[in-house]
Write a protein that holds these residues in place. Structure first.
Motif, PDB file in Angstrom:
ATOM      1  N   LEU A   1       0.850  -1.191   0.000  1.00  0.00           N
ATOM      2  CA  LEU A   1       0.000   0.000   0.000  1.00  0.00           C
ATOM      3  C   LEU A   1       0.885   1.240   0.000  1.00  0.00           C
TER       4      LEU A   1
ATOM      5  N   LYS B   1       0.877   5.748  -1.537  1.00  0.00           N
ATOM      6  CA  LYS B   1       0.070   6.861  -2.022  1.00  0.00           C
ATOM      7  C   LYS B   1       0.723   7.519  -3.230  1.00  0.00           C
TER       8      LYS B   1
ATOM      9  N   SER C   1      -7.611   7.395   4.073  1.00  0.00           N
ATOM     10  CA  SER C   1      -7.707   6.068   3.457  1.00  0.00           C
ATOM     11  C   SER C   1      -8.208   6.113   2.019  1.00  0.00           C
TER      12      SER C   1
ATOM     13  N   ILE D   1      -5.248   5.790  -0.845  1.00  0.00           N
ATOM     14  CA  ILE D   1      -4.324   4.654  -0.831  1.00  0.00           C
ATOM     15  C   ILE D   1      -4.459   3.852  -2.130  1.00  0.00           C
TER      16      ILE D   1
END
Length: 598
Positions: free
Chosen positions: A216, A218, A226, A229
């Protein structure tokens, strides 16, 4: 060394006599040829592998642990692990549930759950390497593009490559919206990813040729939290055009954690320095995609504790039958010996029966959810798929939290049966307690599971999923409540069903005034609903046992099933009264405590 005998009779009882899995599986085109003989044969062979290969390296692997070389960033697993992985791969076990188009055997999830229970009973730390690999395969099957599936799924199915999930970071814990790992797009469609990840199980090891990390991160322009993500596949070695192993990627282990338990599994700190990755799914939708693997992991963790509960029970039972100490209060039971075996003492039996009941109830729940998972994916009737999917969603936090809470309690009770010997490493019992403890923490702590149950799975849909389960309970109560011999099982089930309905409505009303009321009630609420599910399980199992006895069976197994069910309702079910009271006690006793924490 601890012993383990695969509980095949009870496994077959749950699958074939209670759940009646074969006709249900044969309704699914992909499993139309599956029959009881095939299921039983696979489970028997798995039991042999687990008992003969995994069990002998469990204590030694725990004692040795993994070794980290800071110069090369390499991790070496304990002695015997690599050879066990080779045998595992050669026997075809990694491909058990994998899709046939990618080299898998395509067997149903419920068979995988049975095998997974035995693997964890004999060596939880080792089993985590394979369990995470299966999770990566399911994630890529659901959200990977064709090129990603064609490249990675055959390698994961064969066991040539393994997988991990790289989620949390040092500063954010469970709050993944706070992650800082960055993914910068490249002209060729790949991404350069940099950041730090922690607590990465199986993050580095010497078992397989490559490790496929699901990461995960960005994007540079990602929204906060969230919703910003994205998900990336980041292999340890960059694949060649021929699906071989190429250059080393910029992801490496920068340290391993020194843990309370599961020492044979490498729990790694992972560093990404311009590691090459490829997006899986849509930008900024990575967390939603990751839930495929996270929910699978939550079910798997429940099965981890189920396996530990069973093996702890088996060893405590054997010890209690053999250990001589004191006399029964009612007089000697073994007058030809200097003392009675401790199994004659009521509280020793309470501890043993507690572990046995948690194992048998957990087995029903885990296998039932696995069967519904197969139905939710493959059943030709859309309504059946929807109902199965709703029940899997409702029960997933219960599988994860209720079974792991019970499993840790059971391991502690079984250690207590050994007395001082249980505290000594050579008997293996203290390892089960240490290994079981992590299951309450990872893949979302049990408090998070409780919040998920009451918040998302119950109140968010106005109790629709819970009502579907309640309908099953009501149908069973109506069918069996008129049978006199079943009333000792049906009456408490019906009573608890009514109480859960009322408690849910009450907590929902409180939450409308203050959402923190949900946080105060979540854990006891999960215990109450977990007992409702187990009450349903034991009532159903008791029904089958009674029918078999009425039909003339003199197999001791069915008498034991009824006796365990009676113990559950008499000694474990009463927890619900206290849990309901705690859930109703509200927020004030917790939050009106400023003087305490001043």
């Amino acid at each position: 060394m601890p012993q383990y005998h695969p509980p095949l009779r009870d496994m077959q009882f749950v699958m074939h006599e209670v759940l009646d899995v074969v006709p249900k599986l044969q309704e699914l085109a992909a499993h139309a040829d599956v029959d009881a003989d095939l299921i039983n044969q696979v489970c028997e062979e798995a039991g042999k592998f687990c008992s003969e290969v995994l069990l002998p390296i469990n204590i030694s692997g725990d004692s040795e642990g993994c070794h980290y070389d800071p110069a090369s960033h390499a991790v070496t697993t304990p002695k015997g692990y690599k050879e066990a992985w080779r045998q595992y791969v050669e026997a075809g076990w990694p491909s058990l549930n994998a899709a046939p188009e990618y080299g898998g055997q395509g067997l149903p999830h419920i068979v995988g759950s049975v095998v997974h229970e035995m693997e964890n009973a004999t060596n939880q730390a080792w089993t985590m390497y394979s369990g995470l690999t299966q999770g990566v395969a399911e994630l890529l099957s659901a959200h990977g593009d064709k090129a990603q599936k064609d490249l990675y799924l055959p390698k994961l199915a064969s066991g040539e490559w393994t997988g991990t999930m790289c989620l949390t970071e040092p500063h954010c814990g469970t709050d993944l919206g706070l992650i800082r790992s960055k993914a910068v797009p490249q002209a060729d469609g790949s991404y350069k990813i940099s950041g730090q990840k922690i607590f990465i199980s199986s993050g580095e090891h010497d078992l397989a040729a490559n490790i496929v990390h699901m990461v995960l991160a960005k994007l540079p322009d990602a929204p906060e939290g969230s919703k910003g993500i994205s998900l990336f596949v980041v292999p340890k070695f960059l694949p060649t055009p021929e699906a071989g192993v190429g250059a080393r990627n910029g992801i490496f282990c920068s340290g391993i954690e020194h843990k309370m338990g599961i020492h044979g599994n490498a729990t790694c700190q992972m560093t990404l320095e311009d590691a090459t990755g490829w997006m899986v799914g849509e930008p900024n939708r990575g967390l939603a995609a990751m839930f495929v693997m996270m929910n699978r992991a939550r079910l798997a963790v429940g099965v981890q504790s189920l396996g530990l509960t069973e093996v702890a029970y088996q060893n405590a039972l054997a010890y209690a039958k053999d250990r001589l100490q004191m006399r029964a209060l009612s007089g000697p039971k073994a007058p030809d010996k200097p003392a009675d075996p401790i199994i004659v003492h009521p509280d020793v039996r309470r501890m043993l029966l507690t572990a046995r009941a948690w194992a048998e109830g957990g087995r029903f729940l885990a296998y039932w959810v696995a069967l519904m998972l197969d139905q939710s994916h493959l059943h030709p009737d859309e309504d059946v798929r929807k109902d199965a999917d709703d029940l899997v969603a409702l029960l997933t936090p219960i599988v994860k939290a209720f079974i792991t809470d019970n499993g840790f309690a059971a391991a502690n009770e079984c250690l207590q049966v050994f007395g001082g010997h249980g505290y000594i490493r050579e008997w293996g019992m203290e390892q089960y307690v240490r290994d079981a403890r992590i299951n309450l923490i990872y893949e979302g702590t049990n408090t998070i599971q409780a919040l998920d149950l009451i918040g998302r799975k119950v109140l968010m849909d106005n109790g629709a999923r819970l009502k579907k389960f309640g309908k099953l309970v009501q149908e069973f109560v109506e069918a069996e409540g008129v049978v006199e011999s079943m009333q000792e099982f049906v009456n408490p089930l019906a009573d608890l069903g009514d109480k859960v309905q009322k408690l849910t409505m009450e907590l929902g009303m409180k939450a409308m005034g203050n959402r923190d009321e949900i946080g105060a009630a979540a854990m006891p609420y999960l215990r109450v609903v977990g007992h409702l599910v187990f009450s349903y399980a034991f009532a159903r199992m008791a029904k089958v046992a009674q029918d078999k006895i009425a039909a003339g069976s003199d197999e001791t197994f069915y008498q034991a099933k009824l006796q365990t069910a009676r113990f559950y309702f008499a000694k474990l079910y009463p927890e619900t009264a206290a849990a309901i009271r705690m859930a109703r006690s509200g927020l004030k006793p917790l939050m009106d405590t400023e003087a305490v924490f001043a």
